[in-house]
Structure formats: structure tokens, C-alpha cells
Design an enzyme around this catalytic site. Structure first.
Site, PDB file in Angstrom:
ATOM      1  N   GLU A   1     -23.510  41.141 -25.796  1.00 27.77           N
ATOM      2  CA  GLU A   1     -23.003  39.790 -25.580  1.00 27.77           C
ATOM      3  C   GLU A   1     -23.355  38.884 -26.763  1.00 27.77           C
ATOM      4  OE1 GLU A   1     -20.911  39.531 -23.333  1.00 27.77           O
ATOM      5  OE2 GLU A   1     -21.680  39.556 -21.298  1.00 27.77           O
TER       6      GLU A   1
ATOM      7  N   ASN B   1     -15.064  37.033 -25.078  1.00 24.61           N
ATOM      8  CA  ASN B   1     -16.095  36.315 -25.851  1.00 24.61           C
ATOM      9  C   ASN B   1     -16.518  37.101 -27.094  1.00 24.61           C
ATOM     10  OD1 ASN B   1     -17.603  38.391 -24.827  1.00 24.61           O
ATOM     11  ND2 ASN B   1     -19.046  37.127 -23.673  1.00 24.61           N
TER      12      ASN B   1
ATOM     13  N   HIS C   1     -17.436  40.312 -27.143  1.00 29.72           N
ATOM     14  CA  HIS C   1     -18.428  41.375 -26.958  1.00 29.72           C
ATOM     15  C   HIS C   1     -17.824  42.752 -27.188  1.00 29.72           C
ATOM     16  CE1 HIS C   1     -17.723  41.681 -22.278  1.00 29.72           C
ATOM     17  NE2 HIS C   1     -17.017  42.593 -22.903  1.00 29.72           N
TER      18      HIS C   1
HETATM   19  C1  F6R Z   1     -16.273  48.542 -21.324  1.00 29.65           C
HETATM   20  C2  F6R Z   1     -16.833  47.623 -22.267  1.00 29.65           C
HETATM   21  C3  F6R Z   1     -16.325  46.242 -22.483  1.00 29.65           C
HETATM   22  C4  F6R Z   1     -14.814  46.113 -22.381  1.00 29.65           C
HETATM   23  C5  F6R Z   1     -14.381  44.667 -22.583  1.00 29.65           C
HETATM   24  C6  F6R Z   1     -12.894  44.484 -22.442  1.00 29.65           C
HETATM   25  O1  F6R Z   1     -16.947  49.770 -21.351  1.00 29.65           O
HETATM   26  O2  F6R Z   1     -17.760  47.995 -22.887  1.00 29.65           O
HETATM   27  O3  F6R Z   1     -16.737  45.806 -23.750  1.00 29.65           O
HETATM   28  O4  F6R Z   1     -14.210  46.932 -23.333  1.00 29.65           O
HETATM   29  O5  F6R Z   1     -15.030  43.845 -21.650  1.00 29.65           O
HETATM   30  O6  F6R Z   1     -12.527  44.746 -21.117  1.00 29.65           O
HETATM   31  P1  F6R Z   1     -10.997  44.778 -20.660  1.00 29.65           P
HETATM   32  O7  F6R Z   1     -10.399  45.956 -21.335  1.00 29.65           O
HETATM   33  O8  F6R Z   1     -11.072  44.956 -19.168  1.00 29.65           O
HETATM   34  O9  F6R Z   1     -10.408  43.495 -21.084  1.00 29.65           O
END
Ligand code: F6R
Length: 249
Positions: free
Chosen positions: A143, A136, A138
Site C-alpha cells: 500500500e 491507489n 498498490h
Molecule cells: C491481487 C492483488 C492486488 C490487485 C489489485 C487490483 O492479488 O495483489 O494488487 O491486483 O487490487 O485488483 P482488481 O483487479 O480487482 O482491480
């Protein structure tokens, strides 16, 4: 924004690890902003290999992680402290006292958020901030919302994030509903930002981050306003950006 295209996840991990390693070679006491999630696991493995090969030391490095689930103990196997110990810290020579992850069990979460923001003064500017990207848009757990939140804060996770992270828990009901996250101000104050992305499920978020309006509904879009951002992404994650004809390396 400098965009580095790689064929696949392994190449992405190697290229991103090389950028972080170069930072540590150049400045032994660098401040590294770190992330969790599935995307950085490969690059952490590559950094461990460099350490084991004797070409890289983290002995003088300080680290600051982006976020932690509220309510999870550091020993919980889905806590981000546990993740960092397991995937990086336990395998390199970083000093435990030089690593920072928000305390998800803090009795006073607001005070914990202030303590975390104060690290910027104590440790000085982050030399390189590693970011994964949520589906999304973030970054950290900032968020989508009506404004970019500057300071470290407690955030309600969105249904999209809960759904994306349910794969790590026994069931979706077990995913914590809140987290403590570094705000956009601390992230943007880093000297350099390195974003990693892999897979088609990130293609839309990558496209909006690179080509969309700067909009708090896509928190990563704020990175367009930072002077030193490198995105390392595989072809699948870059597919929509490539379709749009954006120049990449
Ligand atoms: C983790 C974090 C999140 C992840 C994001 C992507 O510390 O802050 O922003 O980087 O959710 O997660 P993955 O890499 O699992 O797709």
C-alpha cells in the site's frame, strides 16, 4: 516500459494470456508469479482455453501468488487461495504442490512471511510476475506509505483498498483489515513483469505508474526502475497516459 494498448478488457486478457503462454512454451518449468482480483480473470480463462485445446501444459510450472488476506481460511470463498483454485488451478494440470499462496491462517505470521521470502531461493527467480494495479497504485498489497517495503510482510489495508474490495464481500465490515503480501523486493526480482489494467477507475494509477515520480506513495511507480516491464491496458485505463502523449504500441 513497453505499453500495449488494447480496445477493451477482452483484448487485454487475450494479449496478456499470450505473453504468459509464450513464457510457458519457452520454458516448461517456468516460475509464474500470479495475482488475484477482477482484472486477471479473463486472462486466466484464456489460459484455461489454451490448456483445454491441448496447446499449453502447466505440468512442470511452479506458481507463487502475491498475497492473501490475513485471517481467511483457504476454503473461504473470498480467500485468494480459493480464488486461484476456482479461477485457474482446478482447471489446468498444474500440480497442487507446485502452487504457493501465503497462509492467511498462519499462527506465526512473521514466520510465514520469512517462509514465503525463502521461496525465492527454493524455486529460483520468477520468470514472469503478473500484477494488477490498485486504484491507489498498490501492487500486491504493498500500500502507499513512506517507504517501499522489501520483504514479505503483514500489511494494514488502506480505506481505499477496503472500499475497492468491499464489492466481493457481503458488506464492507466483512473485508479483512490485514493481508500478507509479497514485498517489493521479491516482485522486482522477477525476470519479467506483466501489468494488466482495465477501466477508467485505473487511469489515474496507470498514469502515475508510467509518468509520475518514483514514490512509495504510488508503489507501482517502482516498476519504472525494472528493465523488463510490459503494461497491457485497455484504452480506458490508458486514457491519461494517451492524453499525455506517451508512445504506446
Ligand atoms: C491481487 C492483488 C492486488 C490487485 C489489485 C487490483 O492479488 O495483489 O494488487 O491486483 O487490487 O485488483 P482488481 O483487479 O480487482 O482491480
Amino acid at each position: 516500459m513497453r505499453i500495449i494498448r488494447t480496445k477493451n478488457y477482452e483484448e487485454m486478457s487475450r494479449a496478456a494470456a499470450n505473453i504468459i503462454a509464450a513464457q510457458v512454451y519457452l520454458k516448461h518449468n517456468a516460475v509464474l508469479g500470479l495475482a488475484t482480483g477482477s482484472t486477471p480473470i479473463g486472462l486466466y480463462k484464456d489460459l484455461i482455453e489454451k490448456y483445454e485445446a491441448g496447446v499449453l501444459s502447466f505440468a512442470e510450472v511452479h506458481t507463487v501468488n502475491l498475497d492473501e488476506y490475513k485471517g481467511l481460511a483457504p476454503t473461504h470463498d473470498q480467500s485468494y487461495r480459493y480464488f486461484m483454485q476456482h479461477n485457474l488451478f482446478d482447471h489446468i494440470d498444474v500440480k497442487p504442490e507446485n502452487t504457493n499462496v501465503p497462509d492467511g491462517l498462519a499462527a506465526d505470521p512473521a514466520a510465514e512471511c520469512r517462509r514465503y521470502d525463502d521461496l525465492r531461493e527454493t524455486l529460483g527467480q520468477t520468470d514472469i510476475q503478473l500484477l494488477g494495479l490498485g486504484r491507489n497504485g498498490h501492487i500486491g498489497f504493498n500500500e502507499p506509505g513512506p517507504i517501499f517495503v522489501k520483504h514479505t510482510h503483514v500489511v494494514d489495508l488502506t480505506p481505499s483498498t477496503i472500499d475497492a474490495n468491499a464489492r466481493f464481500f457481503a458488506s464492507e465490515a466483512d473485508v479483512p483489515r490485514q493481508a500478507i503480501t509479497m514485498g517489493i523486493g521479491y516482485i522486482m526480482s522477477a525476470h519479467q513483469i506483466l501489468v494488466v489494467a482495465s477501466g477508467t477507475d485505473k487511469a489515474d494509477a496507470v498514469y502515475k505508474m508510467v509518468c509520475g515520480d518514483v514514490d512509495p506513495q504510488v508503489p507501482a511507480s517502482i516498476l519504472q526502475l525494472h528493465a523488463n516491464v510490459t503494461l497491457v491496458a485497455d484504452e480506458a485505463a490508458l486514457s491519461k497516459v494517451l492524453e499525455a502523449g506517451v508512445p504506446v504500441c
